[in-house]
Scaffold this active site. Structure first.
Site, mmCIF file in Angstrom:
data_model
loop_
_atom_site.group_PDB
_atom_site.id
_atom_site.type_symbol
_atom_site.label_atom_id
_atom_site.label_comp_id
_atom_site.label_asym_id
_atom_site.label_seq_id
_atom_site.Cartn_x
_atom_site.Cartn_y
_atom_site.Cartn_z
ATOM 1 C CG ASP A 158 47.933 -40.290 27.701
ATOM 2 O OD1 ASP A 158 47.881 -40.071 28.922
ATOM 3 O OD2 ASP A 158 48.289 -41.374 27.221
ATOM 4 C CG ASP A 190 66.635 -17.401 26.985
ATOM 5 O OD1 ASP A 190 65.495 -16.919 27.135
ATOM 6 O OD2 ASP A 190 66.884 -18.315 26.188
ATOM 7 C CG ASP A 199 62.283 -29.341 39.532
ATOM 8 O OD1 ASP A 199 62.954 -30.016 40.328
ATOM 9 O OD2 ASP A 199 61.348 -29.809 38.863
ATOM 10 C CG ASP A 212 64.993 -4.307 33.187
ATOM 11 O OD1 ASP A 212 65.376 -5.145 34.035
ATOM 12 O OD2 ASP A 212 64.015 -4.505 32.447
ATOM 13 C CG ASP A 214 61.264 -5.074 36.846
ATOM 14 O OD1 ASP A 214 61.148 -5.693 37.918
ATOM 15 O OD2 ASP A 214 60.300 -4.682 36.170
ATOM 16 C CG HIS A 223 62.526 -18.191 25.789
ATOM 17 N ND1 HIS A 223 63.885 -18.314 25.622
ATOM 18 C CD2 HIS A 223 61.956 -18.854 24.761
ATOM 19 C CE1 HIS A 223 64.135 -19.005 24.517
ATOM 20 N NE2 HIS A 223 62.984 -19.344 23.974
ATOM 21 C CG ASN A 237 63.763 -32.136 43.157
ATOM 22 O OD1 ASN A 237 63.107 -32.904 42.445
ATOM 23 N ND2 ASN A 237 63.879 -30.847 42.886
ATOM 24 C CB ILE A 241 60.669 -31.937 35.164
ATOM 25 C CG1 ILE A 241 61.359 -30.567 35.268
ATOM 26 C CG2 ILE A 241 59.192 -31.784 34.827
ATOM 27 C CD1 ILE A 241 61.414 -29.806 33.954
ATOM 28 C CB SER A 373 63.647 -21.745 22.187
ATOM 29 O OG SER A 373 63.987 -20.515 21.615
#
Length: 432
Positions: A158, A190, A199, A212, A214, A223, A237, A241, A373
């Protein structure tokens, strides 16, 4: 505010990412520097973090810029004494420097060095510990994030009933009648974050890559994107979420990366985390979210102590095994958060939702994920709501308020945004 429509369309909008603005800022781009070292290539089994006294202040920087960039000079930010000491130590012990950076807050210059071939790292550390020229010598430690792999939303029996479980269980919508975290600055240490996520577009103020160069990987990191969405996803908006503190401002410090192995969790090390914490010291951020952890670390402990002395509020995730001996949760004053459950938490530990949490994902998506986390950013978001109402609120007062205002939801005693805001407002009314 009307949250129902926002919640019901979350999964449907997972593919609705729109415009793609600027890439994450490169802290080193304007410094004319040598190539940045890839922190993920460092060897935590052999490499060492070494610090020497650096009494000469490095060049002045502005809040929000990197203290730790690289310049063509071999000892960028190192005074004459530090450079001479390092040169002598390298000759004495046969050390090879991988990279170096100044930590102005501690008046030291740090380097990551390789243990010479044929020498045991522990033996080298013991020798360096006895050397009066050395301020600190320690292993390069590894750290990990505390989140499970996101679940497929379509496999939930659900899915709509599970949407934003943490937002519902903490009564965040009721809290938003009084505070949405306006003007509160939150630092997320992080992985990188999808800075173009619809969002998160209006919430991210600045980005810093300590790993680095990148930029593409920065935006693909999962994460950090998950943590950012729990704290401050935009509200009202008409998409996706809403975060616990949808008006808070985020600063992203990428200190963790994903190894090449499939399905491996994100990793960090002493080098990247030290760079991030040192940079935060030079900013005005009030809340630092650390949804990660690992072994005790002398350098990181010193930096974290300095951050706490400055009156900032540090929120950290409890390790899955409940071990409270490592960084960052072993520092007095850190708000430690576990996933809410039916069993009692250890004294002083806060409980928050952390199971099947719907949050933002890279490429403009949404999915469910679990772990401490995800519990920690719920607390960071609630603290942002409180700080918007009481900017001088300190960590101990915030902790005690969250603990005593926790409520039972679905059989679990957890922090409650609405109750915490109400308790704070009552305290303010009672104040002379």
């Amino acid at each position: 505010m009307k949250r129902g429509l926002i919640l019901l369309v979350a999964v449907a909008l997972s593919a609705c990412a729109s415009s793609r603005p600027r890439a994450p800022q490169d802290d080193h781009a304007s410094l004319g520097r040598a190539p940045v070292v890839d922190a993920s290539a460092m060897d935590s089994q052999r490499d060492i973090v070494l610090a020497v006294a650096n009494p000469i202040d490095p060049p002045a920087t502005h809040a929000g810029s990197s203290l730790l960039g690289y310049a063509p000079s071999k000892h960028y930010g190192a005074g004459q004494r530090a450079a001479a000491t390092l040169a002598a130590l390298k000759q004495s012990y046969g050390l090879h420097e991988i990279t170096g950076w100044p930590i102005k807050a501690l008046d030291v210059y740090c380097v990551v060095v390789k243990t010479p071939p044929g020498m045991a790292r522990d033996a080298l550390l013991k020798a360096l510990a006895k050397d009066d020229r050395v301020q600190l010598a320690q292993p390069l430690h590894d750290y990990a994030v505390y989140a499970d792999k996101p679940q497929d939303a379509h496999q939930d029996n659900d899915p709509y009933a599970s949407l934003q479980r943490g937002f519902v269980e903490t009564d965040a919508a009721l809290a938003h009648d009084f505070s949405e975290g306006n003007g509160v600055h939150v630092a997320i240490v992080d992985t990188g974050v999808d800075t173009t996520h619809p969002d998160l577009l209006g919430r991210i103020h600045d980005m810093h890559n300590m790993v680095d160069d990148d930029a593409a990987a920065f935006n693909r990191d999962g994460h950090g994107t998950e943590v950012a969405g729990v704290i401050a996803a935009d509200g009202d908006n008409h998409r996706g979420i809403v975060g616990i503190a949808p008006k808070a401002t985020l600063s992203i410090y990428k200190a963790c990366w994903y190894p090449a192995a499939l399905h491996a969790g994100a990793r960090c090390n002493s080098f990247t985390l030290a760079k991030a914490l040192a940079a935060i010291i030079d900013t005005d951020t009030r809340i630092i979210n650390l949804s990660l952890g690992g072994p005790a670390d002398p350098l990181l402990s010193q930096l974290l102590a300095r951050i706490l002395e400055q009156g900032r509020i540090v929120v950290a995730a409890m390790p899955p095994d409940g071990n409270a001996d490592g960084f960052p949760i072993d520092a007095p004053g850190v708000l430690v958060v576990r996933v809410g459950g039916t069993s009692a938490a250890a004294p002083g530990v806060l409980s928050a939702p952390g199971i099947d949490i719907l949050t933002t994902q890279p490429d403009g998506g949404y999915d469910f994920t679990s772990g401490s986390s995800m519990a920690a950013p719920h607390v960071s978001g609630i603290v942002a709501l409180l700080l918007a109402l009481s900017p001088r609120l300190d960590a101990r007062t915030a902790h005690d308020l969250l603990l005593r205002s926790s409520k039972v939801s679905n059989g679990k005693l957890q922090v409650n945004a609405a109750a915490a805001v109400a308790a704070l407002r009552e305290t303010q009314k009672a104040a002379p």
